[in-house]
Design a protein around this motif. Structure first.
Motif, mmCIF file in Angstrom:
data_model
loop_
_atom_site.group_PDB
_atom_site.id
_atom_site.type_symbol
_atom_site.label_atom_id
_atom_site.label_comp_id
_atom_site.label_asym_id
_atom_site.label_seq_id
_atom_site.Cartn_x
_atom_site.Cartn_y
_atom_site.Cartn_z
ATOM 1 N N ALA A 57 0.842 -1.187 0.000
ATOM 2 C CA ALA A 57 0.000 0.000 0.000
ATOM 3 C C ALA A 57 0.886 1.250 0.000
ATOM 4 O O ALA A 57 2.100 1.165 0.166
ATOM 5 C CB ALA A 57 -0.900 -0.015 1.234
ATOM 6 N N PRO A 58 0.287 2.430 -0.182
ATOM 7 C CA PRO A 58 1.087 3.654 -0.260
ATOM 8 C C PRO A 58 1.924 3.960 0.977
ATOM 9 O O PRO A 58 2.948 4.645 0.872
ATOM 10 C CB PRO A 58 0.033 4.746 -0.480
ATOM 11 N N TRP A 59 1.534 3.458 2.170
ATOM 12 C CA TRP A 59 2.138 3.937 3.412
ATOM 13 C C TRP A 59 3.049 2.893 4.046
ATOM 14 O O TRP A 59 2.764 1.707 4.037
ATOM 15 C CB TRP A 59 1.043 4.309 4.407
ATOM 16 N N LYS A 60 4.130 3.383 4.631
ATOM 17 C CA LYS A 60 5.079 2.500 5.301
ATOM 18 C C LYS A 60 5.513 3.154 6.613
ATOM 19 O O LYS A 60 5.886 4.338 6.639
ATOM 20 C CB LYS A 60 6.292 2.240 4.403
ATOM 21 N N PHE A 61 5.480 2.408 7.702
ATOM 22 C CA PHE A 61 5.819 2.939 9.021
ATOM 23 C C PHE A 61 7.247 3.455 9.054
ATOM 24 O O PHE A 61 8.167 2.848 8.517
ATOM 25 C CB PHE A 61 5.637 1.848 10.073
ATOM 26 N N ASP A 62 7.416 4.590 9.706
ATOM 27 C CA ASP A 62 8.752 5.136 9.935
ATOM 28 C C ASP A 62 8.731 5.830 11.301
ATOM 29 O O ASP A 62 7.936 6.747 11.509
ATOM 30 C CB ASP A 62 9.136 6.135 8.843
ATOM 31 N N ARG A 63 9.584 5.393 12.189
ATOM 32 C CA ARG A 63 9.552 5.914 13.554
ATOM 33 C C ARG A 63 9.877 7.405 13.607
ATOM 34 O O ARG A 63 9.316 8.156 14.412
ATOM 35 C CB ARG A 63 10.535 5.135 14.440
ATOM 36 N N ASP A 64 10.780 7.864 12.747
ATOM 37 C CA ASP A 64 11.188 9.265 12.764
ATOM 38 C C ASP A 64 10.243 10.167 11.984
ATOM 39 O O ASP A 64 10.020 11.314 12.373
ATOM 40 C CB ASP A 64 12.600 9.413 12.189
ATOM 41 N N LEU A 65 9.695 9.660 10.890
ATOM 42 C CA LEU A 65 8.883 10.482 10.002
ATOM 43 C C LEU A 65 7.387 10.211 10.123
ATOM 44 O O LEU A 65 6.594 10.824 9.397
ATOM 45 C CB LEU A 65 9.322 10.264 8.547
ATOM 46 N N GLY A 66 6.996 9.325 11.010
ATOM 47 C CA GLY A 66 5.574 8.981 11.127
ATOM 48 C C GLY A 66 5.191 7.906 10.129
ATOM 49 O O GLY A 66 4.702 6.838 10.488
ATOM 50 N N PHE A 67 5.451 8.192 8.868
ATOM 51 C CA PHE A 67 5.306 7.217 7.795
ATOM 52 C C PHE A 67 5.972 7.782 6.556
ATOM 53 O O PHE A 67 6.201 8.988 6.440
ATOM 54 C CB PHE A 67 3.832 6.873 7.510
ATOM 55 N N THR A 68 6.300 6.900 5.647
ATOM 56 C CA THR A 68 6.811 7.312 4.345
ATOM 57 C C THR A 68 5.879 6.753 3.273
ATOM 58 O O THR A 68 5.053 5.873 3.543
ATOM 59 C CB THR A 68 8.240 6.808 4.108
ATOM 60 N N PHE A 69 6.032 7.280 2.079
ATOM 61 C CA PHE A 69 5.259 6.788 0.936
ATOM 62 C C PHE A 69 6.104 5.779 0.170
ATOM 63 O O PHE A 69 7.282 6.047 -0.137
ATOM 64 C CB PHE A 69 4.867 7.935 0.009
ATOM 65 N N ASN A 70 5.526 4.648 -0.156
ATOM 66 C CA ASN A 70 6.240 3.640 -0.930
ATOM 67 C C ASN A 70 6.578 4.171 -2.319
ATOM 68 O O ASN A 70 5.776 4.858 -2.957
ATOM 69 C CB ASN A 70 5.404 2.364 -1.057
#
Length: 434
Positions: A57-70
């Motif tokens: 899906a478009p979203w990927k977890f990132d602890r520093d950025l909240g999430f990133t876009f695939n």
């Protein structure tokens, strides 16, 4: 002469009638608002209209950025009344984990800029990568006679707290020459939040939005998003059903295809498992009028706390950012780097109609809270915020409604995105960082 008894009785009657009408209208409106907010657990829909995203899906977890876009384009399948209607691919992420195609090369740029914003700066004019920041990048390059590159770290549904955290995380990696925070009024209100996608069954995935910095579901912290994600939404499957839709094959497959049936079941499972929002509005209060708030302020819940604090929908309760240790430390790290910082307020429709300042009462914050948060933001940064509306061309402000999607959706449309980019350029020409 005073009113006759008959005239006085008529006045009393019409006054009473007006009062009853108002009370009934207020009561009916409160019932409507209550039903709108209290969706609760939804019943299965045998013929739903929805969208199913392909995995990943478009979203990927990132602890520093909240999430990133695939990275790459994102495929989705569209359904109407329980039937497959087609697939499409939308603009997706780029190699930096941000939205929309990038132009140029950041590493070799003469001037490197980081931009942190919200959904207002995710808009892509004509789906060609013409975001406000890409348009500004081209204009600044021409103005300066140098290669300027702007990395746009905008995310939807995030606030200034998350933006500052992101800037602190990216500062030592991207080593920018300028950092811009482009926040709208709603950005003042958001709590920090994260997104992650979890597999919940064979080929089935769900997306969560959470107040906790983890990719695990934390009770009372994570909210299930009303989305369907499946690795069975493939190019081959889409092509086969689109051929059937366009004339070759049994049309019953548009509803009866096993994957269609599975995706409808998946959609209803998400509906069933969605938690009701923690609504804290007092609909029985005699001390306010929801009708008056809507007519006078444009927001029926003006001055009220709508959602409980343990939900991403709730506004922050603080009136100052100075008490947020993580925020203060992040700003201190940015300031100590020596990189120039800019605080630019991006206008909503209300701000475009009254350019030059921030119109209060258009977010979920309490009266006066917006002003207090802005003041503390300036104090922590040691900078004054600048309303970008001050730099819009007069001709762009003649018809503000033409710059947004609609009266209900204040995100900039194509014309509004272009006007915003011109306002950015005018600001930097008058307030250069070079």
């Amino acid at each position: 002469m005073g009113a006759t008894p008959k005239r006085f009785a008529e006045i009393c009657f019409f006054a009473f009638l007006a009062l009853v009408t108002f009370v009934l209208t207020e009561a009916a409106y409160r019932v409507f608002l209550h039903q709108t907010l209290h969706t609760g657990t939804q019943q299965p829909d045998a013929a739903p209209t929805f969208t199913a995203w392909a995995f990943p899906a478009p979203w990927k977890f990132d602890r520093d950025l909240g999430f990133t876009f695939n990275d790459g384009q994102w495929r989705r399948a569209l359904f109407a009344d329980g039937a497959f209607t087609g697939c499409d691919t939308s603009l997706g992420g780029n190699r930096y984990g941000n939205f929309s195609p990038i132009r140029g090369d950041y590493a070799s740029a003469d001037v490197k800029v980081l931009f942190f914003g919200s959904s207002y700066t995710l808009k892509d004019v004509g789906s060609q990568g013409n975001t406000a920041t890409n348009l500004l990048q081209e204009a600044l390059s021409a103005e300066m006679g140098k290669k300027v590159h702007i990395l746009n770290y905008s995310r939807d549904s995030i606030g200034i707290l998350s933006m500052v955290d992101m800037a602190r995380a990216r500062l030592p990696i991207d080593k920018p020459d300028l950092i811009i925070f482009g926040f709208n009024t709603l950005s003042l209100a958001y709590q920090r939040n994260w997104r992650f996608v979890k597999q919940t069954g064979p080929s089935a995935y769900r997306m969560y939005q959470s107040l906790a910095a983890t990719d695990e579901v934390v009770p009372q912290q994570a909210i299930l998003a009303p989305l369907v994600i499946s690795d069975k939404v493939t190019a081959e499957w889409c092509d086969r059903l689109e051929r059937i839709r366009d004339g070759s094959g049994d049309k019953s497959a548009l509803r009866g295809d096993p994957v269609v049936v599975e995706l409808v079941r998946h959609y209803n499972g998400v509906r069933r498992d969605q938690e009701a929002r923690d609504i804290v509005v007092d609909f029985f209060t005699p001390w306010t009028s929801f009708v008056y708030n809507k007519l006078r302020r444009g927001d029926a819940f003006y001055g009220m706390q709508v959602y409980g604090p343990k939900t991403i929908w709730a506004a922050i309760s603080a009136s100052s950012y100075a008490g947020d240790r993580q925020f203060v430390e992040a700003v201190a790290a940015l300031k100590s780097s020596g990189v120039p910082l800019r605080l630019l307020h991006l206008p909503s429709l209300a701000d475009l109609e009254k350019p030059g300042t921030i119109v209060e009462g258009v977010s979920s914050l309490q009266p006066g809270q917006e002003r207090s948060l802005i003041r503390s933001l300036e104090q922590v940064f040691g900078l004054e915020y600048v309303p970008l509306s001050r730099y819009y061309a007069a001709e762009d402000l003649e018809k503000p409604l033409e710059l947004v999607e609609s009266k209900q959706d204040w995100h900039p449309n194509q014309k509004g995105t272009e006007a915003m980019a011109r306002a950015f350029l005018r600001y930097f020409k008058e307030n250069p960082f070079w």
